[in-house]
Write a protein that holds these residues in place. Structure first.
Motif, PDB file in Angstrom:
ATOM      1  N   GLN A  30      -1.448   4.692  -6.052  1.00  0.00           N
ATOM      2  CA  GLN A  30      -2.523   4.301  -5.046  1.00  0.00           C
ATOM      3  C   GLN A  30      -3.008   2.521  -4.720  1.00  0.00           C
ATOM      4  OE1 GLN A  30      -3.820   7.578  -6.978  1.00  0.00           O
ATOM      5  NE2 GLN A  30      -1.890   8.262  -6.009  1.00  0.00           N
ATOM      6  N   PRO A  31      -1.880   2.314  -4.203  1.00  0.00           N
ATOM      7  CA  PRO A  31      -2.308   1.042  -4.450  1.00  0.00           C
ATOM      8  C   PRO A  31      -3.269  -0.015  -3.528  1.00  0.00           C
ATOM      9  CG  PRO A  31       0.187   0.987  -3.390  1.00  0.00           C
ATOM     10  CD  PRO A  31      -0.596   2.466  -3.743  1.00  0.00           C
ATOM     11  N   ILE A  32      -3.586  -0.944  -4.155  1.00  0.00           N
ATOM     12  CA  ILE A  32      -4.990  -1.605  -3.386  1.00  0.00           C
ATOM     13  C   ILE A  32      -4.515  -2.459  -2.689  1.00  0.00           C
ATOM     14  CG2 ILE A  32      -6.840  -0.063  -4.560  1.00  0.00           C
ATOM     15  CD1 ILE A  32      -7.678  -3.030  -6.024  1.00  0.00           C
ATOM     16  N   THR A  33      -5.141  -3.050  -1.662  1.00  0.00           N
ATOM     17  CA  THR A  33      -4.904  -4.516  -0.901  1.00  0.00           C
ATOM     18  C   THR A  33      -5.571  -5.809  -2.164  1.00  0.00           C
ATOM     19  OG1 THR A  33      -4.743  -3.872   0.905  1.00  0.00           O
ATOM     20  CG2 THR A  33      -5.121  -6.516   1.122  1.00  0.00           C
ATOM     21  N   VAL A  34      -3.828  -7.381  -2.015  1.00  0.00           N
ATOM     22  CA  VAL A  34      -4.613  -7.688  -2.831  1.00  0.00           C
ATOM     23  C   VAL A  34      -6.162  -8.912  -2.707  1.00  0.00           C
ATOM     24  CG1 VAL A  34      -4.756 -10.103  -3.978  1.00  0.00           C
ATOM     25  CG2 VAL A  34      -2.514  -8.087  -3.803  1.00  0.00           C
ATOM     26  N   SER A  35      -7.145  -8.805  -3.025  1.00  0.00           N
ATOM     27  CA  SER A  35      -8.661  -9.566  -2.183  1.00  0.00           C
ATOM     28  C   SER A  35      -8.482 -10.999  -2.978  1.00  0.00           C
ATOM     29  CB  SER A  35      -9.609  -9.085  -3.536  1.00  0.00           C
ATOM     30  OG  SER A  35     -10.702  -8.994  -2.680  1.00  0.00           O
ATOM     31  N   GLY A  36      -8.400 -11.299  -1.493  1.00  0.00           N
ATOM     32  CA  GLY A  36      -8.334 -11.976  -1.166  1.00  0.00           C
ATOM     33  C   GLY A  36      -7.269 -13.289  -0.901  1.00  0.00           C
ATOM     34  N   GLY A  37      -5.985 -12.721  -0.584  1.00  0.00           N
ATOM     35  CA  GLY A  37      -4.498 -13.060  -0.461  1.00  0.00           C
ATOM     36  C   GLY A  37      -4.021 -12.478   0.486  1.00  0.00           C
ATOM     37  N   PRO A  38      -2.979 -13.087   0.868  1.00  0.00           N
ATOM     38  CA  PRO A  38      -2.448 -12.757   2.260  1.00  0.00           C
ATOM     39  C   PRO A  38      -2.318 -11.721   2.136  1.00  0.00           C
ATOM     40  CG  PRO A  38      -0.594 -13.625   0.634  1.00  0.00           C
ATOM     41  CD  PRO A  38      -2.145 -12.994   0.321  1.00  0.00           C
ATOM     42  N   TRP A  39      -1.998 -11.056   4.073  1.00  0.00           N
ATOM     43  CA  TRP A  39      -1.869  -9.310   4.018  1.00  0.00           C
ATOM     44  C   TRP A  39      -0.680  -8.969   3.489  1.00  0.00           C
ATOM     45  CZ3 TRP A  39      -4.351  -5.617   4.281  1.00  0.00           C
ATOM     46  CH2 TRP A  39      -4.355  -3.780   4.627  1.00  0.00           C
ATOM     47  N   GLY A  40      -0.459  -7.980   2.757  1.00  0.00           N
ATOM     48  CA  GLY A  40       0.547  -7.553   2.817  1.00  0.00           C
ATOM     49  C   GLY A  40       0.823  -7.234   0.952  1.00  0.00           C
TER      50      GLY A  40
END
Length: 355
Positions: free
Chosen positions: A341-351
């Motif tokens: 269940q992946p999560i978005t990298v905080s503070g990084g570019p979308w995607g």
């Protein structure tokens, strides 16, 4: 070709906003979906001008269906696709899709950061190559496809809408990038029947898979509902995904269908009337180019209330179609979410996601 009679019908109205010399070219290239969507109140078939070209845009869903059915009659390419995507063949594709996805997922590591678009490009190309053509592509083939995809998609749309076909031969940046993309793909994929079909299928799959996981990352409640449904219906067995099993995943299938509806890649169909024809109440003279845009159709308020919102539950009481794309997406999302269940990298570019 269309072959109906046009007796007793009316001419298609002309879209407003025509610019001398350019016609409607600027509006169409600036915002294809928005422009074509704006034509629906004008008529079910609307005439536009692309420079000296006169094109009839079909906006009415029923007339689009009639156009597609007529265009499919006697078309060898359509016959090939019908055979490839027949129900019996579809059932055989599902284990291949799961196997390819599982192989990809097994390469991922806890804490690893991935680029969603790149991963989905690679996965889509490998699935299409293995499922439809029983072949594998080397790493350089994946890299070439990933680099070439944006220029290939944009160039194909722009070329289709040029006011004059001769503009495709000019040394314009969009033409040069498109030609380079075609050459790059030609070096890694056969230039036979499978080549164009492979490119087209993989383009659509990779773009839709990317948007699917974008939506899951944005709306964690949707991802959680899918995970709960997978656990309830499939349990812990990782190798039981069949067409029958997919039928027991109604919410997952609704999410897939909503992604396909809202985020289907821009797709134009363009054909030419071989003689005077009738399309609904409209008279279409011989030689008229007929165009429709699937994305605009999928965002028509008359068909889908509040069309810009991502609402999987809108499909709860509606029929969900099948097909290779829908089955593939459902298998991929089920295979991935049963492990990660992946999560978005905080503070990084979308995607960018973290496992």
């Amino acid at each position: 070709m269309l072959t109906s009679t046009s007796t007793g019908r009316q001419d298609a109205p002309t879209a407003p906003g025509r610019i001398p010399g350019l016609g409607h070219t600027r509006a169409l290239l600036r915002d294809p979906v928005g422009f074509i969507g704006s034509l629906s109140p004008v008529g079910g078939v609307v005439r536009i001008h692309l420079g000296t070209r006169r094109v009839c845009v079909v906006t009415d869903p029923a007339l689009v269906h009639a156009l597609l059915v007529t265009c499919a009659d006697g078309c060898p390419a359509q016959d090939t696709l019908k055979t490839a995507f027949a129900p019996a063949r579809m059932a055989a594709y599902v284990p291949v899709v799961q196997k390819v996805t599982r192989e990809r997922v097994d390469r991922w590591q806890r804490g690893q950061v991935l680029d969603v678009a790149e991963e989905m490009n690679r996965l889509a190309l490998e699935i299409v190559a293995r499922a439809l053509f029983d072949t594998r592509l080397r790493d350089e083939g994946f890299a070439a496809f990933h680099r070439a995809l944006p220029d290939l998609v944009k160039g194909r749309i722009v070329r289709l809408l040029y006011p004059r076909p001769s503009l495709a031969r000019l040394s314009l940046p969009v033409n040069r990038r498109f030609d380079a993309a075609v050459r790059a793909l030609g070096e890694v994929v056969d230039r036979t029947v499978s080549g164009p079909l492979l490119h087209s299928a993989a383009e659509t799959m990779s773009a839709t898979l990317t948007r699917l996981f974008d939506e899951l990352l944005r709306q964690r409640d949707v991802m959680s509902r899918i995970v709960a449904e997978l656990e309830s219906q499939l349990g812990s067995d990782e190798h039981d995904l069949t067409m029958g099993a997919i039928e027991h995943l109604p919410y997952t299938r609704s999410v897939v269908q909503e992604v396909v509806r809202l985020h289907t890649p821009d797709e134009f169909l363009l054909t030419t009337a071989g003689q005077d024809v009738g399309l609904g109440p409209y008279r279409i003279p011989a030689g008229t180019e007929l165009l429709y845009n699937r994305t605009a159709l999928h965002r028509a308020p008359a068909l889908y209330p509040d069309p810009q919102r991502f609402r999987p539950d809108r499909w709860k009481d509606m029929s969900i179609g099948g097909g290779f794309a829908g089955a593939e997406l459902a298998v991929v999302v089920a295979t991935v979410l049963r492990t990660w269940q992946p999560i978005t990298v905080s503070g990084g570019p979308w995607g960018r996601i973290r496992l």
